[in-house]
Design a protein around this motif. Structure first.
Motif, PDB file in Angstrom:
ATOM      1  N   LEU A   1       3.172  18.682 -58.526  1.00 40.87           N
ATOM      2  CA  LEU A   1       2.035  19.419 -57.987  1.00 40.87           C
ATOM      3  C   LEU A   1       1.132  18.511 -57.177  1.00 40.87           C
ATOM      4  N   PHE A   2       0.780  17.332 -57.735  1.00 46.73           N
ATOM      5  CA  PHE A   2      -0.107  16.425 -57.019  1.00 46.73           C
ATOM      6  C   PHE A   2       0.566  15.825 -55.799  1.00 46.73           C
ATOM      7  N   GLY A   3       1.888  15.605 -55.865  1.00 45.10           N
ATOM      8  CA  GLY A   3       2.616  15.065 -54.725  1.00 45.10           C
ATOM      9  C   GLY A   3       2.603  16.033 -53.566  1.00 45.10           C
ATOM     10  N   THR A   4       2.750  17.307 -53.873  1.00 51.91           N
ATOM     11  CA  THR A   4       2.718  18.327 -52.823  1.00 51.91           C
ATOM     12  C   THR A   4       1.339  18.427 -52.214  1.00 51.91           C
ATOM     13  N   ALA A   5       0.292  18.346 -53.058  1.00 50.57           N
ATOM     14  CA  ALA A   5      -1.077  18.442 -52.569  1.00 50.57           C
ATOM     15  C   ALA A   5      -1.403  17.285 -51.649  1.00 50.57           C
ATOM     16  N   CYS A   6      -0.914  16.090 -51.942  1.00 50.79           N
ATOM     17  CA  CYS A   6      -1.209  14.936 -51.109  1.00 50.79           C
ATOM     18  C   CYS A   6      -0.530  15.028 -49.755  1.00 50.79           C
ATOM     19  N   ASN A   7       0.657  15.557 -49.760  1.00 49.71           N
ATOM     20  CA  ASN A   7       1.415  15.641 -48.518  1.00 49.71           C
ATOM     21  C   ASN A   7       1.056  16.856 -47.684  1.00 49.71           C
ATOM     22  N   GLY A   8       0.222  17.765 -48.203  1.00 48.93           N
ATOM     23  CA  GLY A   8      -0.156  18.970 -47.463  1.00 48.93           C
ATOM     24  C   GLY A   8       0.872  20.051 -47.689  1.00 48.93           C
ATOM     25  N   PRO A   9       0.622  21.228 -47.123  1.00 45.68           N
ATOM     26  CA  PRO A   9       1.530  22.352 -47.301  1.00 45.68           C
ATOM     27  C   PRO A   9       2.880  22.088 -46.655  1.00 45.68           C
ATOM     28  N   VAL A  10       3.877  22.685 -47.228  1.00 45.79           N
ATOM     29  CA  VAL A  10       5.223  22.540 -46.692  1.00 45.79           C
ATOM     30  C   VAL A  10       5.287  23.192 -45.320  1.00 45.79           C
ATOM     31  N   LYS A  11       5.725  22.465 -44.290  1.00 46.59           N
ATOM     32  CA  LYS A  11       5.779  22.979 -42.936  1.00 46.59           C
ATOM     33  C   LYS A  11       7.025  23.834 -42.729  1.00 46.59           C
ATOM     34  N   LYS A  12       6.817  24.977 -42.101  1.00 44.65           N
ATOM     35  CA  LYS A  12       7.934  25.847 -41.766  1.00 44.65           C
ATOM     36  C   LYS A  12       8.236  25.684 -40.283  1.00 44.65           C
ATOM     37  N   ASP A  13       9.468  25.975 -39.903  1.00 47.10           N
ATOM     38  CA  ASP A  13       9.849  25.910 -38.503  1.00 47.10           C
ATOM     39  C   ASP A  13       9.122  27.006 -37.740  1.00 47.10           C
ATOM     40  N   LEU A  14       8.324  26.613 -36.739  1.00 47.14           N
ATOM     41  CA  LEU A  14       7.591  27.588 -35.947  1.00 47.14           C
ATOM     42  C   LEU A  14       8.527  28.298 -34.985  1.00 47.14           C
ATOM     43  N   PRO A  15       8.297  29.581 -34.774  1.00 44.66           N
ATOM     44  CA  PRO A  15       9.155  30.304 -33.841  1.00 44.66           C
ATOM     45  C   PRO A  15       8.997  29.757 -32.432  1.00 44.66           C
ATOM     46  N   LYS A  16      10.097  29.631 -31.729  1.00 44.13           N
ATOM     47  CA  LYS A  16      10.066  29.132 -30.362  1.00 44.13           C
ATOM     48  C   LYS A  16       9.512  30.208 -29.433  1.00 44.13           C
ATOM     49  N   GLU A  17       8.909  29.736 -28.323  1.00 45.08           N
ATOM     50  CA  GLU A  17       8.379  30.674 -27.344  1.00 45.08           C
ATOM     51  C   GLU A  17       9.509  31.537 -26.795  1.00 45.08           C
ATOM     52  N   LYS A  18       9.274  32.810 -26.746  1.00 40.48           N
ATOM     53  CA  LYS A  18      10.297  33.741 -26.295  1.00 40.48           C
ATOM     54  C   LYS A  18      10.660  33.464 -24.845  1.00 40.48           C
ATOM     55  N   ALA A  19      11.941  33.263 -24.614  1.00 37.38           N
ATOM     56  CA  ALA A  19      12.391  32.991 -23.253  1.00 37.38           C
ATOM     57  C   ALA A  19      12.340  34.271 -22.431  1.00 37.38           C
ATOM     58  N   HIS A  20      12.015  34.138 -21.161  1.00 34.78           N
ATOM     59  CA  HIS A  20      11.980  35.295 -20.283  1.00 34.78           C
ATOM     60  C   HIS A  20      12.823  35.002 -19.046  1.00 34.78           C
ATOM     61  N   PRO A  21      13.351  36.032 -18.426  1.00 37.28           N
ATOM     62  CA  PRO A  21      14.186  35.815 -17.242  1.00 37.28           C
ATOM     63  C   PRO A  21      13.367  35.258 -16.094  1.00 37.28           C
ATOM     64  N   LYS A  22      14.030  34.549 -15.203  1.00 37.20           N
ATOM     65  CA  LYS A  22      13.369  33.939 -14.073  1.00 37.20           C
ATOM     66  C   LYS A  22      13.866  34.538 -12.770  1.00 37.20           C
ATOM     67  N   LEU A  23      12.980  34.509 -11.787  1.00 34.19           N
ATOM     68  CA  LEU A  23      13.319  34.893 -10.433  1.00 34.19           C
ATOM     69  C   LEU A  23      13.901  33.661  -9.761  1.00 34.19           C
ATOM     70  N   ILE A  24      15.183  33.727  -9.394  1.00 32.25           N
ATOM     71  CA  ILE A  24      15.836  32.573  -8.788  1.00 32.25           C
ATOM     72  C   ILE A  24      15.388  32.456  -7.336  1.00 32.25           C
ATOM     73  N   LYS A  25      15.080  31.264  -6.899  1.00 32.53           N
ATOM     74  CA  LYS A  25      14.574  31.105  -5.532  1.00 32.53           C
ATOM     75  C   LYS A  25      15.152  29.869  -4.877  1.00 32.53           C
ATOM     76  N   ASN A  26      15.036  29.827  -3.566  1.00 33.78           N
ATOM     77  CA  ASN A  26      15.407  28.636  -2.820  1.00 33.78           C
ATOM     78  C   ASN A  26      14.265  27.643  -2.881  1.00 33.78           C
ATOM     79  N   ILE A  27      14.577  26.386  -2.695  1.00 32.41           N
ATOM     80  CA  ILE A  27      13.586  25.344  -2.870  1.00 32.41           C
ATOM     81  C   ILE A  27      12.527  25.423  -1.776  1.00 32.41           C
ATOM     82  N   GLY A  28      11.275  25.633  -2.172  1.00 31.41           N
ATOM     83  CA  GLY A  28      10.158  25.600  -1.249  1.00 31.41           C
ATOM     84  C   GLY A  28      10.273  26.546  -0.071  1.00 31.41           C
TER      85      GLY A  28
END
Length: 367
Positions: free
Chosen positions: A14-41
């Protein structure tokens, strides 16, 4: 003794967990969205609309037309039936037909005919050239119709501003709208009209580069309004502009015009100018697009990013824009703003940040 050992172990855990802080969970990644393909500049995203079905359409100056269905982008080019890959304007009429103005001529996308035509996407519409077509006046004057903007009036008729003049389409035929002389100025039927707006009273406003001031047609006659010259500061010279393009009529009845030195507001009696000295953000105060959102807030796009006007002051936004030169702004049905910039940049602005919907094509995209 056995129970004492178990209690000691649990206490240490119990004390070991308290010292180290809460157990970290894997955060959800930012949702990928489609891109508009374009020519350079290459090119700009310079017009857009959301159709009745919810699809977003974006026209570019070099890479054709894009349709976004919230899942993916579909690109349309000359090979798909467009007359040019340089798209100037796009409008959906009351019947759900989508009109596309290019630098070559007019195109039409009619969803109701796709099955009957075997899936052919676009029909090219030729606007008859006037009989008194003036001779070639420069590199931008062409024998084909460059369509700058399209507007549907309350009557249902479509108005087209083209390089060869203004035309009205009644559903059957095109009629040239010729303005030879107007009180206080001269408006010729060449490439001087670039934008058309109908106000709530039914007046038609015309404006664009090459004109002195703006013009209003009340159904009988045309009146010219002169404007205070606004200055655009280049690196080595100052250029004054007294032309303006009508953009919108706000909820209070004011009509707003854009200019390469700022913007104008017309309250029915007087024109008030807004420039960089009035607090409008930007390098030179150039304004290319103005819209009013669902909450009555005005948004300006120009050479210095996106600006919000609440009726008293301007607030600028440009962090996150690769190129802050904005050509078009579109509010979708959810209230988010889509911003089109130079270098074929497309961004979603959620009120705080810009989300990039463009990516480069080719080797540069690997860097």
């Amino acid at each position: 003794m056995k129970y004492a050992q178990i209690f000691t172990f649990l206490t240490i855990l119990l004390f070991g967990t308290a010292c180290n802080g809460p157990v970290k969970k894997d955060l959800p990644k930012e949702k990928a969205h489609p891109k508009l393909i374009k020519n350079i500049g290459n090119g700009n995203v310079q017009c857009g609309l959301q159709d009745k079905a919810g699809n977003l359409w974006f026209g570019t100056s070099a890479n054709g037309l894009y349709k976004y269905d919230e899942k993916s982008f579909t690109q349309f080019l000359v090979a798909d039936g467009l007359s040019s890959n340089n798209i100037s304007c796009v409008l959906e009429d009351r019947d759900g037909k989508i009109w596309i103005g290019t630098d070559a001529e007019l195109c039409l996308y009619d969803p109701s005919t796709l099955l009957r035509t075997g899936g052919k996407t676009f029909a090219q519409i030729q606007i008859p050239l006037p009989k008194n077509l003036p001779p070639n006046k420069g590199e931008y004057y062409r024998n084909s119709h460059w369509v700058f903007s399209i507007m549907q009036a309350k009557s249902g008729k479509l108005w087209f501003a083209t390089i060869d003049g203004v035309y009205i389409y009644d559903g059957t035929s095109f009629t040239p709208f010729i303005i030879n002389e107007a009180s206080g100025g001269y408006l010729s039927s060449n490439n001087n009209v670039e934008h058309i707006l109908e106000d709530k009273a039914g007046n038609i406003w015309f404006g664009g580069r090459g004109n002195a001031g703006v013009y209003r047609y009340d159904g009988k006659s045309v009146i010219n309004f002169s404007l205070k010259e606004l200055t655009l500061q280049f690196e080595t010279r100052r250029v004054g502009h007294n032309w303006a393009s009508p953009q919108l009529q706000d909820k209070n009845g004011n009509i707003w015009f854009s200019n390469w030195g700022g913007a104008y507001r017309y309250d029915g009696k007087t024109f008030t100018s807004f420039t960089k000295s009035d607090g409008m953000p930007g390098y030179n105060g150039l304004v290319a697009k103005i819209i009013e959102d669902k909450n009555g807030i005005l948004w300006f796009g120009g050479d210095g990013g996106l600006s919000r006007y609440d009726g008293k002051s301007f607030t600028g936004f440009k962090d996150g824009l690769i190129n802050p030169w904005i050509w078009t702004i579109l509010e979708d049905k959810t209230g988010d703003l889509w911003v089109g910039t130079r270098e074929t940049g497309l961004y979603l602005f959620n009120g705080k940040t810009f989300i990039n919907y463009s990516e480069y094509k080719g080797k540069e995209s690997q860097k």
